[in-house]
Design a protein around this motif. Sequence first.
Motif, PDB file in Angstrom:
ATOM      1  N   GLU A  38       0.802  -1.227   0.000  1.00 27.87           N
ATOM      2  CA  GLU A  38       0.000   0.000   0.000  1.00 27.87           C
ATOM      3  C   GLU A  38       0.837   1.282   0.000  1.00 27.87           C
ATOM      4  OE1 GLU A  38      -3.368   2.159   2.736  1.00 27.87           O
ATOM      5  OE2 GLU A  38      -3.032   0.022   2.979  1.00 27.87           O
ATOM      6  N   PRO A  39       1.964   1.358   0.723  1.00 29.49           N
ATOM      7  CA  PRO A  39       2.766   2.588   0.655  1.00 29.49           C
ATOM      8  C   PRO A  39       3.213   2.959  -0.756  1.00 29.49           C
ATOM      9  CG  PRO A  39       3.442   1.290   2.525  1.00 29.49           C
ATOM     10  CD  PRO A  39       2.475   0.447   1.734  1.00 29.49           C
ATOM     11  N   THR A  40       3.353   1.976  -1.623  1.00 32.33           N
ATOM     12  CA  THR A  40       3.724   2.275  -3.009  1.00 32.33           C
ATOM     13  C   THR A  40       2.633   3.104  -3.673  1.00 32.33           C
ATOM     14  OG1 THR A  40       4.995   0.246  -3.184  1.00 32.33           O
ATOM     15  CG2 THR A  40       4.302   1.266  -5.243  1.00 32.33           C
ATOM     16  N   VAL A  41       1.388   2.715  -3.485  1.00 34.24           N
ATOM     17  CA  VAL A  41       0.266   3.453  -4.064  1.00 34.24           C
ATOM     18  C   VAL A  41       0.159   4.835  -3.424  1.00 34.24           C
ATOM     19  CG1 VAL A  41      -2.239   3.485  -4.372  1.00 34.24           C
ATOM     20  CG2 VAL A  41      -0.987   1.341  -4.623  1.00 34.24           C
ATOM     21  N   ASN A  42       0.287   4.887  -2.109  1.00 36.73           N
ATOM     22  CA  ASN A  42       0.185   6.168  -1.407  1.00 36.73           C
ATOM     23  C   ASN A  42       1.273   7.144  -1.846  1.00 36.73           C
ATOM     24  OD1 ASN A  42      -2.003   5.229   0.007  1.00 36.73           O
ATOM     25  ND2 ASN A  42      -0.836   4.699   1.836  1.00 36.73           N
ATOM     26  N   THR A  43       2.497   6.670  -1.941  1.00 35.31           N
ATOM     27  CA  THR A  43       3.579   7.570  -2.346  1.00 35.31           C
ATOM     28  C   THR A  43       3.498   7.908  -3.830  1.00 35.31           C
ATOM     29  OG1 THR A  43       5.120   5.715  -2.650  1.00 35.31           O
ATOM     30  CG2 THR A  43       5.159   6.866  -0.511  1.00 35.31           C
ATOM     31  N   PHE A  44       2.951   7.001  -4.621  1.00 37.82           N
ATOM     32  CA  PHE A  44       2.727   7.326  -6.035  1.00 37.82           C
ATOM     33  C   PHE A  44       1.776   8.514  -6.148  1.00 37.82           C
ATOM     34  CE2 PHE A  44       0.326   6.916 -10.000  1.00 37.82           C
ATOM     35  CZ  PHE A  44       1.345   6.860 -10.927  1.00 37.82           C
ATOM     36  N   ILE A  45       0.718   8.483  -5.360  1.00 32.20           N
ATOM     37  CA  ILE A  45      -0.286   9.548  -5.398  1.00 32.20           C
ATOM     38  C   ILE A  45       0.241  10.839  -4.780  1.00 32.20           C
ATOM     39  CG2 ILE A  45      -2.541  10.241  -4.476  1.00 32.20           C
ATOM     40  CD1 ILE A  45      -3.364   7.259  -4.813  1.00 32.20           C
ATOM     41  N   THR A  46       1.041  10.733  -3.737  1.00 35.60           N
ATOM     42  CA  THR A  46       1.455  11.941  -3.004  1.00 35.60           C
ATOM     43  C   THR A  46       2.842  12.468  -3.365  1.00 35.60           C
ATOM     44  OG1 THR A  46       2.232  10.579  -1.169  1.00 35.60           O
ATOM     45  CG2 THR A  46      -0.022  11.435  -1.032  1.00 35.60           C
ATOM     46  N   LEU A  47       3.625  11.714  -4.102  1.00 35.22           N
ATOM     47  CA  LEU A  47       4.965  12.177  -4.500  1.00 35.22           C
ATOM     48  C   LEU A  47       5.171  12.149  -6.016  1.00 35.22           C
ATOM     49  CD1 LEU A  47       7.126  10.423  -1.760  1.00 35.22           C
ATOM     50  CD2 LEU A  47       6.585  12.856  -1.911  1.00 35.22           C
ATOM     51  N   PHE A  48       4.832  11.042  -6.637  1.00 36.54           N
ATOM     52  CA  PHE A  48       5.080  10.893  -8.074  1.00 36.54           C
ATOM     53  C   PHE A  48       4.149  11.776  -8.906  1.00 36.54           C
ATOM     54  CE2 PHE A  48       4.724   8.898 -12.233  1.00 36.54           C
ATOM     55  CZ  PHE A  48       6.045   8.589 -12.539  1.00 36.54           C
ATOM     56  N   LEU A  49       2.854  11.723  -8.624  1.00 29.82           N
ATOM     57  CA  LEU A  49       1.895  12.513  -9.410  1.00 29.82           C
ATOM     58  C   LEU A  49       2.104  14.023  -9.259  1.00 29.82           C
ATOM     59  CD1 LEU A  49      -1.401  10.428  -9.156  1.00 29.82           C
ATOM     60  CD2 LEU A  49       0.234  10.551 -11.037  1.00 29.82           C
ATOM     61  N   PRO A  50       2.365  14.539  -8.047  1.00 29.42           N
ATOM     62  CA  PRO A  50       2.667  15.973  -7.963  1.00 29.42           C
ATOM     63  C   PRO A  50       3.933  16.356  -8.732  1.00 29.42           C
ATOM     64  CG  PRO A  50       2.111  15.149  -5.807  1.00 29.42           C
ATOM     65  CD  PRO A  50       2.211  13.963  -6.714  1.00 29.42           C
ATOM     66  N   ALA A  51       4.899  15.449  -8.793  1.00 27.29           N
ATOM     67  CA  ALA A  51       6.116  15.723  -9.569  1.00 27.29           C
ATOM     68  C   ALA A  51       5.778  15.852 -11.055  1.00 27.29           C
ATOM     69  CB  ALA A  51       7.138  14.613  -9.347  1.00 27.29           C
ATOM     70  N   CYS A  52       4.919  14.974 -11.549  1.00 24.12           N
ATOM     71  CA  CYS A  52       4.491  15.071 -12.945  1.00 24.12           C
ATOM     72  C   CYS A  52       3.729  16.370 -13.184  1.00 24.12           C
ATOM     73  CB  CYS A  52       3.616  13.874 -13.308  1.00 24.12           C
ATOM     74  SG  CYS A  52       4.495  12.307 -13.309  1.00 24.12           S
ATOM     75  N   LEU A  53       2.870  16.736 -12.237  1.00 24.14           N
ATOM     76  CA  LEU A  53       2.124  17.982 -12.348  1.00 24.14           C
ATOM     77  C   LEU A  53       3.065  19.186 -12.340  1.00 24.14           C
ATOM     78  CD1 LEU A  53      -0.649  19.343 -12.529  1.00 24.14           C
ATOM     79  CD2 LEU A  53      -0.691  19.365 -10.024  1.00 24.14           C
ATOM     80  N   ALA A  54       4.103  19.142 -11.532  1.00 15.71           N
ATOM     81  CA  ALA A  54       5.069  20.239 -11.473  1.00 15.71           C
ATOM     82  C   ALA A  54       5.797  20.405 -12.811  1.00 15.71           C
ATOM     83  CB  ALA A  54       6.085  20.001 -10.354  1.00 15.71           C
ATOM     84  N   ILE A  55       6.140  19.306 -13.442  1.00 13.92           N
ATOM     85  CA  ILE A  55       6.802  19.382 -14.748  1.00 13.92           C
ATOM     86  C   ILE A  55       5.857  19.985 -15.779  1.00 13.92           C
ATOM     87  CG2 ILE A  55       7.784  18.007 -16.637  1.00 13.92           C
ATOM     88  CD1 ILE A  55       8.750  16.044 -14.404  1.00 13.92           C
ATOM     89  N   ILE A  56       4.621  19.514 -15.786  1.00 16.23           N
ATOM     90  CA  ILE A  56       3.625  20.053 -16.715  1.00 16.23           C
ATOM     91  C   ILE A  56       3.395  21.541 -16.450  1.00 16.23           C
ATOM     92  CG2 ILE A  56       1.174  19.966 -17.349  1.00 16.23           C
ATOM     93  CD1 ILE A  56       1.383  16.883 -16.839  1.00 16.23           C
ATOM     94  N   ALA A  57       3.273  21.910 -15.173  1.00 14.92           N
ATOM     95  CA  ALA A  57       3.050  23.312 -14.804  1.00 14.92           C
ATOM     96  C   ALA A  57       4.214  24.186 -15.251  1.00 14.92           C
ATOM     97  CB  ALA A  57       2.845  23.432 -13.299  1.00 14.92           C
ATOM     98  N   SER A  58       5.420  23.691 -15.095  1.00 19.87           N
ATOM     99  CA  SER A  58       6.598  24.464 -15.502  1.00 19.87           C
ATOM    100  C   SER A  58       6.632  24.683 -17.000  1.00 19.87           C
ATOM    101  CB  SER A  58       7.882  23.749 -15.083  1.00 19.87           C
ATOM    102  OG  SER A  58       7.988  23.716 -13.701  1.00 19.87           O
TER     103      SER A  58
END
Length: 116
Positions: A38-58
């Motif tokens: 479960e931590p894999t899913v949680n960290t995917f949602i809370t760390l990986f996805l915001p990182a992708c959003l940050a790249i897109i936002a930039s």
Amino acid sequence: MMKIRKTGIFFGVIAGFSSIFLWIVFIFYNPYSNPTTEPTVNTFITLFLPACLAIIASLSSKKILMLIAFLWSLPISLYLIGTPGVFALFGVTSISYLISFLFMLFAKKRSELKHI
């Protein structure tokens, strides 16, 4: 104005890719982690996805998306700052999202002031 905007883009893209790299290390190369839990899913949602959003936002210069990426990653990043080891760097990447947002905001404000 262009220099401030480019600096914001640089911070956002580097922080996003750094977070993605750290997440991959955290999940797949951490001896205390199991990629099927479960931590894999949680960290995917809370760390990986915001990182992708940050790249897109930039790359699209969308300030609000960068602010969302910062706020989205902040709780778990604050938690990880308190851990020993390399994963405390998630706090640095989260703060970099904020710095990128501020640079993008200042570039827009400065642009508006020059047009007055």
